[in-house]
Scaffold this motif. Structure first.
Motif, short mmCIF file in Angstrom:
data_model
loop_
_atom_site.label_atom_id
_atom_site.label_comp_id
_atom_site.label_asym_id
_atom_site.label_seq_id
_atom_site.Cartn_x
_atom_site.Cartn_y
_atom_site.Cartn_z
N GLY A 49 0.81 -1.22 0.00
CA GLY A 49 0.00 0.00 0.00
C GLY A 49 0.84 1.26 0.00
O GLY A 49 0.49 2.27 -0.63
N LEU A 50 1.97 1.22 0.70
CA LEU A 50 2.87 2.37 0.71
C LEU A 50 3.42 2.65 -0.69
O LEU A 50 3.52 3.81 -1.11
N VAL A 51 3.72 1.60 -1.42
CA VAL A 51 4.18 1.77 -2.80
C VAL A 51 3.09 2.40 -3.65
O VAL A 51 3.36 3.28 -4.49
N ILE A 52 1.85 1.96 -3.44
CA ILE A 52 0.73 2.54 -4.19
C ILE A 52 0.61 4.03 -3.91
O ILE A 52 0.39 4.85 -4.81
N ILE A 53 0.75 4.42 -2.63
CA ILE A 53 0.66 5.84 -2.27
C ILE A 53 1.75 6.64 -2.98
O ILE A 53 1.48 7.70 -3.57
N PHE A 59 2.26 10.56 -9.57
CA PHE A 59 1.54 10.85 -10.82
C PHE A 59 0.49 11.93 -10.65
O PHE A 59 -0.34 12.13 -11.54
N GLY A 60 0.53 12.63 -9.52
CA GLY A 60 -0.32 13.80 -9.36
C GLY A 60 -1.60 13.60 -8.59
O GLY A 60 -2.38 14.56 -8.44
N ALA A 64 -4.79 12.23 0.07
CA ALA A 64 -5.95 11.61 0.70
C ALA A 64 -6.54 10.50 -0.17
O ALA A 64 -6.89 9.41 0.31
N LYS A 65 -6.62 10.78 -1.47
CA LYS A 65 -7.15 9.77 -2.39
C LYS A 65 -6.22 8.56 -2.46
O LYS A 65 -6.66 7.41 -2.46
N ALA A 66 -4.92 8.82 -2.51
CA ALA A 66 -3.94 7.73 -2.57
C ALA A 66 -4.00 6.89 -1.30
O ALA A 66 -3.91 5.65 -1.35
N LEU A 72 -7.81 0.55 1.07
CA LEU A 72 -8.78 -0.42 0.56
C LEU A 72 -8.08 -1.65 -0.02
O LEU A 72 -8.52 -2.79 0.19
N PHE A 73 -6.98 -1.40 -0.74
CA PHE A 73 -6.22 -2.52 -1.31
C PHE A 73 -5.67 -3.42 -0.21
O PHE A 73 -5.80 -4.65 -0.26
N ALA A 74 -5.03 -2.82 0.81
CA ALA A 74 -4.42 -3.61 1.88
C ALA A 74 -5.48 -4.39 2.64
O ALA A 74 -5.28 -5.56 2.99
N ALA A 75 -6.63 -3.76 2.90
CA ALA A 75 -7.69 -4.45 3.65
C ALA A 75 -8.26 -5.61 2.86
O ALA A 75 -8.44 -6.72 3.39
N ALA A 76 -8.54 -5.38 1.57
CA ALA A 76 -9.12 -6.44 0.74
C ALA A 76 -8.15 -7.60 0.57
O ALA A 76 -8.52 -8.78 0.68
#
Length: 236
Positions: A49-53, A59-60, A64-66, A72-76
């Motif tokens: 998830g940290l990589v996703i953030i 990429f702009g 908060a959205k990231a 959500l990804f980590a929880a799922a």
């Protein structure tokens, strides 16, 4: 018992056990194993998830959205992977019990939860020990790495395989199992395979710059292929 000794008297001395992991065989132990096996799962996907953030912010996208997407990804992923990891750990055989202790007539497999049913010793076709050793290359690390697999062939084509995490002496284990099972005609085999870590590149090979410098020196000193080899004198 000495460290790494797998064949031991059972808890009630009525069995002889081959112990791969301590404890097991109760509902409480099953709960502990399941919980312990899933604790690290959120941390693994938290790192993803940290990589996703970082990627989304790079990429702009707003932070908060990231953060929401990563959460959500980590929880799922944890909800999906957690039960799979727990089920796999609960299926691991923690010990094999033979009874009676001296001359076995039956055996059963003990996992984290309730022990399995007793099976007649005749269902055990044999035990195969496979020891794999990876040795270091001469004068270099890493150190030797060793893995031992215990494979029990059960009637009907079922094979139980357990890895041994302890530093067990494979030959000693074979001898102990042979002493336990030879009277009932169960063969015990030991296979050992060895290989070496790849040799590191030689540090004595010349670098690219040194190789070029050698060519330039050879050319300027009138070596093979230089113009000085065929020169003429200045005299008439």
């Amino acid at each position: 018992m000495p460290p790494g000794e797998l064949v031991r008297p059972g808890p009630d001395a009525a069995t002889t056990d081959v112990v791969f992991r301590e404890k097991g065989g109760s509902r409480g132990q099953a709960v502990l194993v399941a919980l312990a096996s899933v604790v690290w799962v959120p941390f693994v996907f938290g790192g993803a998830g940290l990589v996703i953030i970082l990627l989304m912010v790079g990429f702009g996208a707003g932070f908060a959205k990231a953060l929401l997407v990563a959460g959500l990804f980590a929880a799922a992923a944890s909800l999906i992977a957690g039960p799979v990891v727990a089920a796999r750990e609960l299926r691991h055989v923690r010990r094999v019990q033979f009874a009676p202790a001296r001359t076995p007539a039956r055996l059963r497999f003990v996992r984290a939860g309730r022990p399995g049913p007793w099976l007649p010793i005749a269902d055990l076709a044999g035990i195969h020990l496979h020891e794999s050793i990876v040795e270091p290359s001469k004068g270099h690390s890493p150190p030797a790495h060793r893995t031992l697999f215990v494979i029990m062939a059960i009637g009907g084509g079922h094979v139980m395989q357990a890895d041994d995490p302890a530093p067990t002496d494979a030959l000693r284990l074979k001898q102990d199992l042979h002493a336990l099972l030879s009277a009932v005609g169960i063969p015990v085999e030991l296979e050992t395979s060895r290989r070496r870590w790849p040799e590191p590149p030689s540090e004595r090979l010349p670098s690219g710059s040194a190789h070029v410098a050698a060519i330039v020196t050879n050319t300027s000193s009138g070596g093979p292929g230089s113009g000085n080899a065929g020169g003429t004198s200045g005299g008439m």
